[in-house]
Motif scaffolding. Structure first.
Motif, PDB file in Angstrom:
ATOM      1  N   ARG A  69       0.815  -1.202   0.000  1.00 35.27           N
ATOM      2  CA  ARG A  69       0.000   0.000   0.000  1.00 35.27           C
ATOM      3  C   ARG A  69       0.854   1.259   0.000  1.00 35.27           C
ATOM      4  N   GLU A  70       2.082   1.177   0.507  1.00 34.50           N
ATOM      5  CA  GLU A  70       2.963   2.349   0.487  1.00 34.50           C
ATOM      6  C   GLU A  70       3.292   2.748  -0.947  1.00 34.50           C
ATOM      7  N   ILE A  71       3.362   1.772  -1.834  1.00 32.23           N
ATOM      8  CA  ILE A  71       3.605   2.063  -3.245  1.00 32.23           C
ATOM      9  C   ILE A  71       2.304   2.417  -3.954  1.00 32.23           C
ATOM     10  N   LEU A  72       1.265   1.629  -3.736  1.00 33.90           N
ATOM     11  CA  LEU A  72       0.000   1.862  -4.444  1.00 33.90           C
ATOM     12  C   LEU A  72      -0.619   3.209  -4.086  1.00 33.90           C
ATOM     13  N   ASP A  73      -0.384   3.689  -2.865  1.00 35.34           N
ATOM     14  CA  ASP A  73      -0.973   4.957  -2.425  1.00 35.34           C
ATOM     15  C   ASP A  73      -0.008   6.138  -2.544  1.00 35.34           C
ATOM     16  N   ALA A  74       1.116   5.941  -3.217  1.00 35.08           N
ATOM     17  CA  ALA A  74       2.103   7.017  -3.343  1.00 35.08           C
ATOM     18  C   ALA A  74       1.539   8.174  -4.173  1.00 35.08           C
ATOM     19  N   ARG A  75       1.787   9.383  -3.710  1.00 32.39           N
ATOM     20  CA  ARG A  75       1.340  10.592  -4.406  1.00 32.39           C
ATOM     21  C   ARG A  75       2.570  11.371  -4.876  1.00 32.39           C
ATOM     22  N   TRP A  76       2.414  12.138  -5.951  1.00 37.01           N
ATOM     23  CA  TRP A  76       3.533  12.910  -6.482  1.00 37.01           C
ATOM     24  C   TRP A  76       4.100  13.867  -5.437  1.00 37.01           C
ATOM     25  N   GLU A  77       3.226  14.433  -4.624  1.00 23.45           N
ATOM     26  CA  GLU A  77       3.692  15.398  -3.630  1.00 23.45           C
ATOM     27  C   GLU A  77       4.556  14.748  -2.550  1.00 23.45           C
ATOM     28  N   HIS A  78       4.513  13.413  -2.452  1.00 22.48           N
ATOM     29  CA  HIS A  78       5.284  12.699  -1.434  1.00 22.48           C
ATOM     30  C   HIS A  78       6.692  12.331  -1.894  1.00 22.48           C
ATOM     31  N   ILE A  79       7.027  12.627  -3.144  1.00 20.31           N
ATOM     32  CA  ILE A  79       8.338  12.249  -3.679  1.00 20.31           C
ATOM     33  C   ILE A  79       9.250  13.469  -3.718  1.00 20.31           C
ATOM     34  N   PRO A 135      -1.546   5.014 -10.513  1.00 21.33           N
ATOM     35  CA  PRO A 135      -2.996   4.796 -10.452  1.00 21.33           C
ATOM     36  C   PRO A 135      -3.452   3.662 -11.369  1.00 21.33           C
ATOM     37  N   ASN A 136      -4.665   3.202 -11.120  1.00 23.42           N
ATOM     38  CA  ASN A 136      -5.324   2.284 -12.043  1.00 23.42           C
ATOM     39  C   ASN A 136      -5.570   3.041 -13.347  1.00 23.42           C
ATOM     40  N   PRO A 137      -5.064   2.550 -14.488  1.00 21.33           N
ATOM     41  CA  PRO A 137      -5.214   3.300 -15.745  1.00 21.33           C
ATOM     42  C   PRO A 137      -6.671   3.551 -16.128  1.00 21.33           C
ATOM     43  N   LYS A 138      -7.587   2.678 -15.677  1.00 18.16           N
ATOM     44  CA  LYS A 138      -8.990   2.825 -16.070  1.00 18.16           C
ATOM     45  C   LYS A 138      -9.741   3.814 -15.184  1.00 18.16           C
ATOM     46  N   THR A 139      -9.477   3.762 -13.876  1.00 20.10           N
ATOM     47  CA  THR A 139     -10.246   4.596 -12.947  1.00 20.10           C
ATOM     48  C   THR A 139      -9.517   5.861 -12.530  1.00 20.10           C
ATOM     49  N   GLY A 140      -8.197   5.858 -12.642  1.00 22.03           N
ATOM     50  CA  GLY A 140      -7.426   7.001 -12.173  1.00 22.03           C
ATOM     51  C   GLY A 140      -7.223   7.025 -10.677  1.00 22.03           C
ATOM     52  N   GLU A 141      -7.807   6.043  -9.962  1.00 18.88           N
ATOM     53  CA  GLU A 141      -7.686   5.937  -8.510  1.00 18.88           C
ATOM     54  C   GLU A 141      -6.616   4.906  -8.150  1.00 18.88           C
ATOM     55  N   PRO A 142      -6.178   4.880  -6.865  1.00 25.88           N
ATOM     56  CA  PRO A 142      -5.194   3.863  -6.467  1.00 25.88           C
ATOM     57  C   PRO A 142      -5.722   2.452  -6.728  1.00 25.88           C
ATOM     58  N   ILE A 143      -4.840   1.564  -7.129  1.00 28.43           N
ATOM     59  CA  ILE A 143      -5.204   0.181  -7.404  1.00 28.43           C
ATOM     60  C   ILE A 143      -5.646  -0.480  -6.107  1.00 28.43           C
ATOM     61  N   VAL A 144      -6.753  -1.207  -6.156  1.00 28.87           N
ATOM     62  CA  VAL A 144      -7.283  -1.871  -4.964  1.00 28.87           C
ATOM     63  C   VAL A 144      -6.641  -3.228  -4.767  1.00 28.87           C
ATOM     64  N   SER A 145      -6.551  -4.027  -5.831  1.00 30.63           N
ATOM     65  CA  SER A 145      -6.031  -5.383  -5.703  1.00 30.63           C
ATOM     66  C   SER A 145      -5.242  -5.762  -6.956  1.00 30.63           C
ATOM     67  N   LEU A 146      -4.155  -6.506  -6.742  1.00 29.33           N
ATOM     68  CA  LEU A 146      -3.330  -7.013  -7.840  1.00 29.33           C
ATOM     69  C   LEU A 146      -3.337  -8.540  -7.863  1.00 29.33           C
ATOM     70  N   HIS A 147      -4.233  -9.146  -7.083  1.00 30.38           N
ATOM     71  CA  HIS A 147      -4.145 -10.587  -6.853  1.00 30.38           C
ATOM     72  C   HIS A 147      -4.281 -11.402  -8.138  1.00 30.38           C
ATOM     73  N   ALA A 148      -5.274 -11.096  -8.978  1.00 30.08           N
ATOM     74  CA  ALA A 148      -5.515 -11.907 -10.172  1.00 30.08           C
ATOM     75  C   ALA A 148      -4.300 -11.902 -11.096  1.00 30.08           C
ATOM     76  N   GLY A 149      -3.778 -10.709 -11.376  1.00 32.55           N
ATOM     77  CA  GLY A 149      -2.610 -10.622 -12.243  1.00 32.55           C
ATOM     78  C   GLY A 149      -1.391 -11.270 -11.628  1.00 32.55           C
ATOM     79  N   TRP A 150      -1.203 -11.061 -10.321  1.00 38.50           N
ATOM     80  CA  TRP A 150      -0.053 -11.640  -9.639  1.00 38.50           C
ATOM     81  C   TRP A 150      -0.121 -13.165  -9.632  1.00 38.50           C
ATOM     82  N   ASP A 151      -1.305 -13.710  -9.450  1.00 39.26           N
ATOM     83  CA  ASP A 151      -1.453 -15.160  -9.417  1.00 39.26           C
ATOM     84  C   ASP A 151      -0.999 -15.769 -10.736  1.00 39.26           C
ATOM     85  N   ALA A 152      -1.343 -15.126 -11.854  1.00 39.15           N
ATOM     86  CA  ALA A 152      -0.913 -15.625 -13.160  1.00 39.15           C
ATOM     87  C   ALA A 152       0.597 -15.506 -13.317  1.00 39.15           C
ATOM     88  N   VAL A 153       1.161 -14.375 -12.909  1.00 38.70           N
ATOM     89  CA  VAL A 153       2.601 -14.140 -13.071  1.00 38.70           C
ATOM     90  C   VAL A 153       3.423 -15.146 -12.272  1.00 38.70           C
TER      91      VAL A 153
END
Length: 387
Positions: free
Chosen positions: A245-255, A299-317
């Protein structure tokens, strides 16, 4: 006494309305009596103000600003307004309501809004409660859930093959939910059905560290993924040792681009944490497009909001890489193991992982005994061995 629309938008922007000192009371423009008291410390309390049958001015405490959703507050205030119009005492109406509040009503209206603000692991907390506790307890009134029900949950979930650690987390969730209901005066003191129940034994701490060869296989699999954000986030986790979540919730102002630091305003420990960004991590950050008006780095490219879950993609990888037992959090452990095996001290590892106590970092002490032995021998070398 300012009169405003006490809406979710007002609460989201509440910092702008805080007084310089003391407290200020805001009254709702449409629900007479609904009041929000804001204090300079950043805390706030909801009240319903009214006059009783003896014309005395009364304040009914509804809840803390960070504990109850605004829509729930407005619904309660409307019910109290209606009770007052009918000649009833709003206090007795709210007390009656709390006795019949169902588990799912309390969790959705009170507990989830609180956790969303105060718990950085909010997505996983919500997922576990929604998947495992809501189906079992959702329709039951809070005061009709007993210790025997909690024990039955432990036994059946374990019998169904759930890991001991997961069973224990469900017990922790239940205990925390009921403690919140008691703290917010929805249930009486001493009514937590989890009181006295102990976690199940047999939980094994899982430690999985990737080798260099496994990391290369993982990178190859990530390059095949249809989710470019997954490949980016996974690499950032390996390059920084950050929590997901530290990465998924990162904001430009925090860098801080000059010092190469990502600031986490409120880490898991509750403190501000500063994560050094290596050149590899900075290359990833600099490659991210900046979207006008969007504060999120990944962000999630579709919603523009922070990604909620990566489980499905990670499981395949991880299956493609031949690493079915590796979870995303293992990338943080692997970052630490690479540090230790490269000769860095446990103190450095503790600082980079953001552990408040060295006890958490000691789990990595066994990873490179030869490195620690060389460090110990260096003392004798510096002092000179007796001839």
């Amino acid at each position: 006494m300012p009169v405003v629309k006490l809406s979710p938008a007002f609460v989201r922007d509440v910092q702008r309305h805080l007084p310089q000192s003391g407290a200020v009371a805001f009254f709702d423009e449409s629900i007479k009596g609904l009041m929000l008291e804001l204090r300079a410390s950043g805390t706030g309390t909801w009240y319903f103000r009214y006059r009783d049958n003896d014309k005395r001015l009364r304040l009914k405490h509804i809840g803390r600003l960070d504990s109850v959703a605004v829509n729930s507050i407005r619904k309660q205030a409307k019910a109290m307004r209606a009770a007052l119009a009918a000649g009833d005492d709003p206090t007795s109406v709210t007390q009656k309501r709390s006795k019949v509040l169902r588990f799912d009503e309390f969790v959705e209206q009170h507990y989830f809004p609180h956790v969303r603000i105060n718990n950085r692991s909010w997505p996983s907390t919500k997922s576990q409660i929604s998947r495992h506790l809501m189906p079992r307890f959702g329709t039951l009134p809070l005061d009709q859930i007993h210790r025997a029900d909690i024990l039955a949950m432990q036994q059946t979930t374990r019998a169904e093959g759930m890991a001991v650690g997961t069973c224990n987390r469900l017990l922790i969730h239940m205990r925390t939910i009921f403690n919140a209901a008691i703290r917010w005066e929805i249930l009486p003191e001493g009514s937590n059905p989890c009181r006295g129940l102990k976690p199940m034994k047999g939980e094994v701490r899982r430690e999985r560290f990737l080798t260099s060869a496994e990391v290369q296989r993982l990178f190859d699999a990530l390059d095949r993924s249809r989710s470019p954000q997954l490949a980016i986030v996974a690499r950032m986790l390996l390059y920084t040792g950050a929590r997901k979540r530290e990465i998924l919730d990162a904001r430009w102002e925090h860098i801080d681009f000059e010092r190469c630091i990502l600031t986490v305003p409120r880490a898991k420990s509750g403190y501000t944490r500063h994560i050094p960004l290596s050149q590899a991590a900075m290359d990833i950050v600099n490659a991210q497009p900046r979207r006008p008006g969007n504060p999120w780095v990944f962000p999630n490219p579709k919603t523009g909001e922070p990604i909620v879950s990566l489980h499905a993609g990670w499981d395949a990888v991880r299956r493609w890489a031949g690493l079915p037992d590796v979870c995303l959090h293992d990338l943080r452990h692997s970052f630490a193991s690479f540090l230790v095996n490269a000769g860095h001290s446990l103190y450095e590892v503790q600082a980079l992982l953001g552990h408040q106590s060295p006890k958490m970092t000691m789990r990595y002490a066994h990873l490179a005994p030869e490195t620690l032995l060389r460090a110990a021998n260096s003392v004798a070398g510096a002092l000179g061995t007796p001839g």
